[in-house]
Design an enzyme around this catalytic site. Sequence first.
Site, PDB file in Angstrom:
ATOM      1  N   LYS A 683       0.800  -1.229  -0.174  1.00 51.92           N
ATOM      2  CA  LYS A 683       0.047  -0.018   0.135  1.00 51.92           C
ATOM      3  C   LYS A 683       0.803   1.163  -0.071  1.00 51.92           C
ATOM      4  CE  LYS A 683      -2.510   2.829   3.158  1.00 51.92           C
ATOM      5  NZ  LYS A 683      -2.090   3.761   2.401  1.00 51.92           N
ATOM      6  N   GLU A 764       8.762   1.985  11.604  1.00 51.65           N
ATOM      7  CA  GLU A 764       9.827   3.015  11.417  1.00 51.65           C
ATOM      8  C   GLU A 764       8.897   4.466  11.521  1.00 51.65           C
ATOM      9  OE1 GLU A 764      12.991   2.584  11.397  1.00 51.65           O
ATOM     10  OE2 GLU A 764      12.781   0.358  11.000  1.00 51.65           O
ATOM     11  N   CYS A 798      12.676  11.832   6.840  1.00 54.52           N
ATOM     12  CA  CYS A 798      12.534  11.577   8.372  1.00 54.52           C
ATOM     13  C   CYS A 798      13.944  11.986   9.055  1.00 54.52           C
ATOM     14  CB  CYS A 798      12.498   9.960   8.392  1.00 54.52           C
ATOM     15  SG  CYS A 798      12.237   9.278   6.653  1.00 54.52           S
ATOM     16  N   GLU A 894       7.074  16.750  15.968  1.00 55.66           N
ATOM     17  CA  GLU A 894       7.542  16.672  14.263  1.00 55.66           C
ATOM     18  C   GLU A 894       6.900  17.825  13.383  1.00 55.66           C
ATOM     19  OE1 GLU A 894       9.137  13.200  11.582  1.00 55.66           O
ATOM     20  OE2 GLU A 894       7.336  12.736  12.347  1.00 55.66           O
TER      21      GLU A 894
END
Length: 1016
Positions: A683, A764, A798, A894
């Site tokens: 996906k 992750e 990231c 974040e």
Amino acid sequence: MRSLQSEIEQRGTRIFELVNQHPESLFSRAGFYQRMMALSMRDEQFKAQLFRFVDVLPSLHRSGEIVEHLEEYFADLRDGFAPLVHTGVRLARIVPWVSGRVLRWNISGMARQFIAGKNPHDVMKALRKRRGQKIGFTVDLLGEAVVSETETNEYAARCLDLLETLARETRGWTDPLGRNSELFPVVNLSVKISALYSQMNPADPANAIAHLAPKLRPILRRARELGAFINFDMESYAHKNTTLELFKKIFTEEEFKDWPHAGIVIQAYLRDSEADLRDLIDWGRARGTRFAVRLVKGAYWDYETIKSRQNGWDCPVYFQKPESDVNFETLTRILFENESIVTGAFGSHNVRSIAHAQALADELGIDPSRFEFQLLYGMAGPIKGALVEMGYRVREYCPAGELLPGMSYLVRRLLENTSNEGFLRAKFAENVSEQELLRDPCELLRKSRNGVLPRSNNATTNAMKDRHPSHSRSLDTPPGDTYENAPLTNFVHQENQDKMRKALSEMRTRLGKEYPLVINGEKVFTGKTIASINPSSPDDVVGAVAEAGIAEAERAVRAARSAFEKWRWTPFEERAQLLERAAAIMERRRFELSALEVFEVGKPWTEADGDIREAIDFCLFYAQQMRRIGRPRLTQNVPGEESYYHYWPRGVAFVVAPWNFPLAILGGMMTAALVTGNTVIMKPAEQSAVCGAMLMEILEEAGVPPGVLNYLPGKGSVMGAHLVDHKDVDLIAFTGSREVGLRIWESAGITRPGQRELKRVICEMGGKNAVIIDSDADLDEAIVDCTYSAFGYQGQKCSALSRLILLQENYDRVMERLLKAAASVRVGNPEEPGVTVGPVIDETAYNRILNYIEIGKSEATLAYQRKDVPPKGFFIPPTIFTDVKPNMRIAREEIFGPVVSVLKVRDLDEAIAVANGTDYALTAGFFSRSPANIERAKAQIEAGNVYINRSCTGAVVGRHPFGGFKMSGGGTKAGGADYLLQFLVPRVVTENVTRHGFAPEETPQYRDEFLWPTAR
Ligand SMILES: Cc1cc2nc3c(=O)[nH]c(=O)nc-3n(C[C@H](O)[C@H](O)[C@H](O)COP(=O)(O)OP(=O)(O)OC[C@H]3O[C@@H](n4cnc5c(N)ncnc54)[C@H](O)[C@@H]3O)c2cc1C
């Protein structure tokens, strides 16, 4: 008639006779510099430490700091070879304030040998002295490492100022030789082109030229008015083509077309230097005005070889020193043969190269007053004297500037003077015979090729030759050592720029297509689509992919489950080869895939190429890894019993990926699952679903069997959640936000009725990555790397830098340069090459980041925000907040955009505590030149990937296995040696092979038969 070689020998011998009358002070035994050089030539470890110490010294402000660094660099060196240094260290401990000063004075003394003066006034003293010796000059301004446009403007202003001073102070000076003096103006300025534009990007020479030309024109204009000469120095290979293009363009302009006092450098160590020189000469003839070329071998040999090896590029420089020497002679001939249009300047200290130019000029009937020799300030004094005495024109290259910017120049000179390959060391330090030094380099090359001569650069040379060994299939070799990464595309080459442009325009014509789901090898349209849009231009639909719902998810699970029964028993070699075929297809379609990423996720060119490279690497690396772990391996050698350790795949893997590395992350997780024998439902993120469709297409072309890989874009909250909870899904590989990651982690922990396995979750998640800049850091590098880490790809990696931690001691110095650097980065549509900051991915991200900027404004101080971002598209201005405290939201949450929070701390203790004080532990960076502090950072910073003295983004498969811990993820490392193990369950089968006390003597190390019986 005598041969050219004997003419060279005769002239060389004459030069040596004259040289021997004046000893070369650089290599005599007296003095601090000379002793340091002597030690460096004896011991490589000492040399490395010394050069590093020299490099850091100017940035140290207190005596105590100097002494600390001295200890850190030298205290651990082996005893015996450097008593001088050990005495120095001991003394420094007792009286730091005296020793600090003495050291600084001595090292400054080293720099003063090679730097003609701090400012134009100082420089004039040196030039006057040389005038008395009949030596001319070209002055070069140190300080080429610019990080912002403010700094480039300062450099341009300093050039103008220097020109004025030189012209004024040398009024009335005449050419020492007299003849043909119109070719050689007295005032001569060498310009470093990279110091005039801070955003030079090899992929975009046109942009660089558009910025450089307006800065150069006033300098050229004034030089012309003052009767001066301007030379373009040549720097690293990345800037070579741009520098050549700029030279040709600007000197073809009406205003400068008939101006003969312009020159450029050609570096003979470059393989393409002959083609460049011939092209320049053709250009010069078409232009119809004389110009000059300074021929040198080149100052960046080590840098070029390291850089090309790191990126997997063909190395632009020759590997063997005699090759550069031979080429220097070839180019000398070309220059002389075209003397009617180009004036030659020979920049060398090598008596053989010099004697060759002299002899060849004679042979071709070129008057000695029509060319010149150029040598560096502070080096090869006796050679300069000899050349003057022989009646040649000599010009000295005189760097001018402060110690701090001068250090990189000093280190280059130190390297040159201590190089095993260098002429000066051979002649003056090692007393190699004159006959040997005058040998024809062609002869040396022949002998080296025949293996008669040892090659001093053997290690590097062999490594280069073997740069692309076939991916090792040996089962016993440790993979990290043998894996060779796929090369990055080198956009220095026009050919690659053209391919990318073509791919972009072709891709543009294909936008808007529809893509089906792929379930069990069948294309499925569902009547519903997800539109993927171009974030630079939200009206443009990149593609529409069919949207999977619960029904399709169920179908995909059934297909994957049934395909698993066959795929799991397919020998790993076949599975590995599937990945390798996929890698080859990606390589073939490389520019097309990059172009798609530019449109679909707003990646700048090099970032897009980096993602494709990473995807290729994952395929090749995991294929190699699987070969390493795939076979059942004997656990212990025990008589009478055989135990084999091996792995089984887990079953059906649901792979859920983000959009920010649309091929690499999706492809990495998917190929890891496939190669280990799992079947996959893939996906992609909705925003990068077309990239996902391409990946499916690639795997299909590579031959993935139906049902083994299923492509299923859809809503995470609907079909994604359904599959996470599904009893027939055995493994979930997820990369994405913390919020979704934690939900998956929890949900997958619940065992559903009928479930066979405990679900494995590979998770992750995000980061709040910190970089600390220590008080002694090299700011030229730290600022560039931090700006890139924070704003490159819009801060959406990231690993991007989002918290910059500065020590109060250098806070002001860093901030002053950082704010200007941020104001200089290129923001724009990433279809343009060389853009650093493009659009963020979509409207939701756009609004979320703007919201964080508002939060930042209420919590902290807005120190910088870019104004000129494109109005259309999701462009967020690069933004910097100061006065940020660790507990503020912008320091904890974040943001995933081009927003940096700067935190000021007292000292390194506090810096590390702040860096570690978040929920995350993904990447971190540390800039320092203190060996002790570097060791501390390595040991104490909490992050999965800690980068020292480099950007904190850009992990390379196999080299920097990537992944974090704490709330950044499950502690796994994509691209690392143990990554595949998570996709597997370990098994051991043990057989008692004793029959009535008899057992076979030999037990095989591996046994494959029970996993892959031929009949199956
Ligand atoms: C006046 C002047 C201006 C200069 N301007 C520039 C400039 O703008 N840009 C620039 O890049 N350089 C420039 N240089 C050249 C550079 O700084 C070195 O001084 C020069 O390369 C040393 O060459 P040499 O002939 O004096 O010595 P040599 O000892 O004969 O040659 C040393 C050179 O050989 C080459 N070399 C070393 N090892 C190898 C190997 N294993 N394989 C292949 N080649 C090898 C390297 O280029 C090395 O510098 C300039 C030099 C001078 C004298």
